[in-house]
Design an enzyme around this catalytic site. Structure first.
Site, PDB file in Angstrom:
ATOM      1  N   HIS A   1      -4.982   8.618  -1.747  1.00  0.00           N
ATOM      2  CA  HIS A   1      -5.411   8.068  -3.041  1.00  0.00           C
ATOM      3  C   HIS A   1      -6.872   8.402  -3.278  1.00  0.00           C
ATOM      4  O   HIS A   1      -7.588   8.808  -2.366  1.00  0.00           O
ATOM      5  CB  HIS A   1      -5.236   6.540  -3.061  1.00  0.00           C
ATOM      6  CG  HIS A   1      -6.147   5.816  -2.099  1.00  0.00           C
ATOM      7  ND1 HIS A   1      -5.885   5.713  -0.748  1.00  0.00           N
ATOM      8  CD2 HIS A   1      -7.332   5.178  -2.284  1.00  0.00           C
ATOM      9  CE1 HIS A   1      -6.852   5.040  -0.154  1.00  0.00           C
ATOM     10  NE2 HIS A   1      -7.764   4.713  -1.063  1.00  0.00           N
TER      11      HIS A   1
ATOM     12  N   ARG B   1      -7.197  -1.747  13.753  1.00  0.00           N
ATOM     13  CA  ARG B   1      -8.400  -1.343  13.018  1.00  0.00           C
ATOM     14  C   ARG B   1      -8.604  -2.254  11.811  1.00  0.00           C
ATOM     15  O   ARG B   1      -7.647  -2.594  11.104  1.00  0.00           O
ATOM     16  CB  ARG B   1      -8.236   0.113  12.570  1.00  0.00           C
ATOM     17  CG  ARG B   1      -9.402   0.676  11.787  1.00  0.00           C
ATOM     18  CD  ARG B   1      -9.175   2.190  11.601  1.00  0.00           C
ATOM     19  NE  ARG B   1     -10.258   2.802  10.889  1.00  0.00           N
ATOM     20  CZ  ARG B   1     -10.323   2.892   9.564  1.00  0.00           C
ATOM     21  NH1 ARG B   1      -9.361   2.396   8.811  1.00  0.00           N
ATOM     22  NH2 ARG B   1     -11.349   3.487   8.982  1.00  0.00           N
TER      23      ARG B   1
ATOM     24  N   ASP C   1     -10.305   6.346  -4.977  1.00  0.00           N
ATOM     25  CA  ASP C   1     -10.709   5.008  -5.410  1.00  0.00           C
ATOM     26  C   ASP C   1     -11.059   5.082  -6.893  1.00  0.00           C
ATOM     27  O   ASP C   1     -11.488   6.128  -7.391  1.00  0.00           O
ATOM     28  CB  ASP C   1     -11.895   4.510  -4.579  1.00  0.00           C
ATOM     29  CG  ASP C   1     -11.529   4.365  -3.099  1.00  0.00           C
ATOM     30  OD1 ASP C   1     -10.333   4.285  -2.784  1.00  0.00           O
ATOM     31  OD2 ASP C   1     -12.455   4.344  -2.262  1.00  0.00           O
TER      32      ASP C   1
ATOM     33  N   HIS D   1      -8.318  10.552  -0.181  1.00  0.00           N
ATOM     34  CA  HIS D   1      -8.368  10.141   1.228  1.00  0.00           C
ATOM     35  C   HIS D   1      -7.149   9.316   1.617  1.00  0.00           C
ATOM     36  O   HIS D   1      -6.405   8.837   0.753  1.00  0.00           O
ATOM     37  CB  HIS D   1      -9.676   9.400   1.522  1.00  0.00           C
ATOM     38  CG  HIS D   1      -9.928   8.186   0.647  1.00  0.00           C
ATOM     39  ND1 HIS D   1     -10.324   8.283  -0.673  1.00  0.00           N
ATOM     40  CD2 HIS D   1      -9.839   6.860   0.901  1.00  0.00           C
ATOM     41  CE1 HIS D   1     -10.465   7.067  -1.185  1.00  0.00           C
ATOM     42  NE2 HIS D   1     -10.166   6.194  -0.244  1.00  0.00           N
TER      43      HIS D   1
HETATM   44  C1  LIG Z   1     -11.448  -3.011  -7.464  1.00  0.00           C
HETATM   45  C2  LIG Z   1     -10.429  -2.590  -6.787  1.00  0.00           C
HETATM   46  C3  LIG Z   1     -10.299  -1.254  -6.204  1.00  0.00           C
HETATM   47  C4  LIG Z   1      -8.891  -1.227  -5.622  1.00  0.00           C
HETATM   48  C5  LIG Z   1      -8.193  -2.197  -6.510  1.00  0.00           C
HETATM   49  C6  LIG Z   1      -9.193  -3.344  -6.523  1.00  0.00           C
HETATM   50  O1  LIG Z   1      -8.839  -4.282  -7.499  1.00  0.00           O
HETATM   51  C7  LIG Z   1      -9.255  -4.045  -5.175  1.00  0.00           C
HETATM   52  C8  LIG Z   1      -8.519  -3.252  -4.120  1.00  0.00           C
HETATM   53  C9  LIG Z   1      -8.865  -1.778  -4.181  1.00  0.00           C
HETATM   54  C10 LIG Z   1      -7.853  -0.906  -3.458  1.00  0.00           C
HETATM   55  C11 LIG Z   1      -8.060  -0.857  -1.928  1.00  0.00           C
HETATM   56  C12 LIG Z   1      -7.009   0.088  -1.316  1.00  0.00           C
HETATM   57  C13 LIG Z   1      -6.849   1.404  -2.099  1.00  0.00           C
HETATM   58  C14 LIG Z   1      -6.773   1.125  -3.614  1.00  0.00           C
HETATM   59  C15 LIG Z   1      -6.419   2.395  -4.393  1.00  0.00           C
HETATM   60  C16 LIG Z   1      -5.796  -0.005  -3.841  1.00  0.00           C
HETATM   61  O2  LIG Z   1      -4.598   0.095  -4.003  1.00  0.00           O
HETATM   62  O3  LIG Z   1      -6.482  -1.214  -3.793  1.00  0.00           O
HETATM   63  C17 LIG Z   1      -8.058   0.454  -4.061  1.00  0.00           C
HETATM   64  C18 LIG Z   1      -8.199   0.144  -5.547  1.00  0.00           C
HETATM   65  C19 LIG Z   1      -8.832   1.252  -6.363  1.00  0.00           C
HETATM   66  O4  LIG Z   1      -9.877   1.803  -6.028  1.00  0.00           O
HETATM   67  O5  LIG Z   1      -8.207   1.571  -7.384  1.00  0.00           O
HETATM   68  O1  LIG Z   2      -9.863   1.845   5.881  1.00  0.00           O
HETATM   69  C1  LIG Z   2     -10.421   2.872   5.500  1.00  0.00           C
HETATM   70  O2  LIG Z   2     -11.015   3.630   6.248  1.00  0.00           O
HETATM   71  C2  LIG Z   2     -10.360   3.282   4.047  1.00  0.00           C
HETATM   72  C3  LIG Z   2      -9.974   2.176   3.108  1.00  0.00           C
HETATM   73  C4  LIG Z   2      -9.773   2.662   1.727  1.00  0.00           C
HETATM   74  O3  LIG Z   2      -9.579   3.823   1.473  1.00  0.00           O
HETATM   75  C5  LIG Z   2      -9.792   1.689   0.623  1.00  0.00           C
HETATM   76  O4  LIG Z   2      -9.897   0.476   0.866  1.00  0.00           O
HETATM   77  O5  LIG Z   2      -9.720   2.164  -0.535  1.00  0.00           O
HETATM   78 FE   LIG Z   3      -9.801   4.171  -0.663  1.00  0.00          FE
END
Ligand SMILES: C=C1C[C@]23C[C@@]1(O)CC[C@H]2[C@@]12CCC[C@@](C)(C(=O)O1)[C@H]2[C@@H]3C(=O)O
Ligand SMILES: O=C(O)CCC(=O)C(=O)O
Ligand SMILES: [Fe+2]
Length: 349
Positions: free
Chosen positions: A223, A292, A225, A282
């Site tokens: 994915h 972890r 961010d 990533h």
């Molecule tokens: C602000 C945010 C980024 C995120 C969605 C969220 O509301 C909180 C969780 C974040 C996260 C963490 C894991 C990967 C990710 C793609 C997801 O599914 O939840 C990211 C979100 C993002 O960056 O879109």
């Molecule tokens: O755990 C990690 O190293 C990455 C986590 C991550 O990619 C995320 O929270 O968006």
């Molecule tokens: Fe991420």
């Protein structure tokens, strides 16, 4: 006019509970079919591989603006040292995160993210886009985790809240410092931009339990961010994060020390920089013997903001055309919640 929050923007794209509730990893001896990924693309995982030369940036370096700009352009990810956050902060957050994830599943379920919510315990938001589940559980905090912490520890919630709120404050200050350096690189002449956004934040505690079959499980599926920047701390020197690097395939980003932080470019900075700073793709792999935990802090514009590519002048190139149309943050998040991988194609100008 009242401004909306990330929470409100997620309400428009509810998820099903079946995609939010993690399994009880404590009880599992064998990876169930629901979590078994047939093909991880570089298995068997080579845990001895060398880390690539991800830039390591000293925030006190005199040429820090150039260093960050170059790292964002060429890698979309870098590590920072001399960031001023004492190592004890990471240890405290890690220990509170481990305290939470060690609770029995019946307890964690009490604070599960609601189907239309943004905060609480649960799987990653991207879960519905994959046919297999991830070896992962997360806990998302936006500002104060008080209500959830009270549910989990009715007589002992204060320390968790203090530690998490304090960490967000530190990360917000660091993000803002990075943000100014980035703007300085992108548009040195346009100082008004410095005050043109209000910000939003989220702290995501990630847990990747020990996995009996790490070659056929995925911690977090590939994915990017979504917001401007993510600041990641990989606790306890445990690697697992990989980026997809052109010509090199999936490459591990090993922690260089327990107080280094990883910073990566998110989609909204990709759009703002007109693709000059690409958001980095990533994923996370899991380990058979190490549980972890990572701390991901997301920093971005407030959801009512509008993102317009900065194209008036691009370094060394001259005038360039915008690759993306202007987009409101909440519209972007809503499109990504529906289309994930193809979202950029929907906002091309
Ligand atoms: C602000 C945010 C980024 C995120 C969605 C969220 O509301 C909180 C969780 C974040 C996260 C963490 C894991 C990967 C990710 C793609 C997801 O599914 O939840 C990211 C979100 C993002 O960056 O879109
Ligand atoms: O755990 C990690 O190293 C990455 C986590 C991550 O990619 C995320 O929270 O968006
Ligand atoms: Fe991420």
């Amino acid at each position: 006019m009242a401004t909306s929050t990330l929470e409100e923007s997620y309400k428009e794209n509810p998820q099903s509970l079946q995609h939010i509730l993690p399994i009880d990893f404590h009880l599992i001896q064998e990876v169930p079919n629901s979590h078994l990924w047939p093909n991880i693309n570089n298995s068997p995982i080579n845990h001895d591989d060398k880390s690539p030369n991800v830039p390591i940036i000293d925030l006190l370096a005199p040429n820090v603006v150039e260093l960050i700009g170059h790292a964002c352009k060429t890698w979309g990810i870098f590590q920072v040292v001399n960031h001023g956050v004492p190592i004890e902060f990471f240890d405290e957050v890690e220990s509170q995160a481990r305290r939470l994830f060690a609770l029995p599943a019946e307890q964690k379920v009490k604070v599960v993210r609601s189907t239309s919510g943004a905060t609480g315990y649960g799987t990653a938001r991207i879960t519905p886009f994959f046919s297999k589940f991830m070896w992962h559980e997360g806990f998302t905090i936006m500002d104060s985790p008080l209500d959830h912490a009270k549910e989990l520890w009715p007589h002992d919630y204060q320390e968790f809240c203090d530690v998490m709120e304090n960490y967000q404050k530190k990360m917000k200050a660091l993000s803002f410092q990075l943000w100014l350096l980035i703007l300085n690189y992108l548009q040195p002449s346009q100082e008004h931009l410095m005050n043109s956004f209000e910000f939003t934040q989220a702290l995501q505690l990630n847990s990747y339990p020990c996995c009996p079959n790490p070659n056929h499980a995925v911690g977090l599926a590939p994915h990017t961010d979504s917001l401007f920047l993510t600041i990641l701390h990989q606790t306890n020197n445990t690697k697992g994060l990989q980026i997809l690097k052109k010509d090199q395939g999936w490459t591990s980003i090993a922690p260089i020390s327990n107080d280094a932080l990883i910073v990566n470019v998110g989609d909204l900075l990709h759009i703002l920089s007109n693709g000059e700073f690409p958001s980095v793709y990533h994923r996370v792999l899991v380990d058979q013997t190490k549980h972890r935990v990572s701390l991901a802090y997301f920093f971005g514009p407030q959801v009512d903001s509008t993102i317009v590519p900065l194209v008036s002048f691009e370094k060394n190139v001259g005038v360039v055309v915008p690759k993306y149309r202007k987009v409101k943050v909440k519209e972007y998040l809503s499109l990504k919640a529906k289309h994930l991988e193809t979202v950029f194609s929907l906002i091309r100008s």
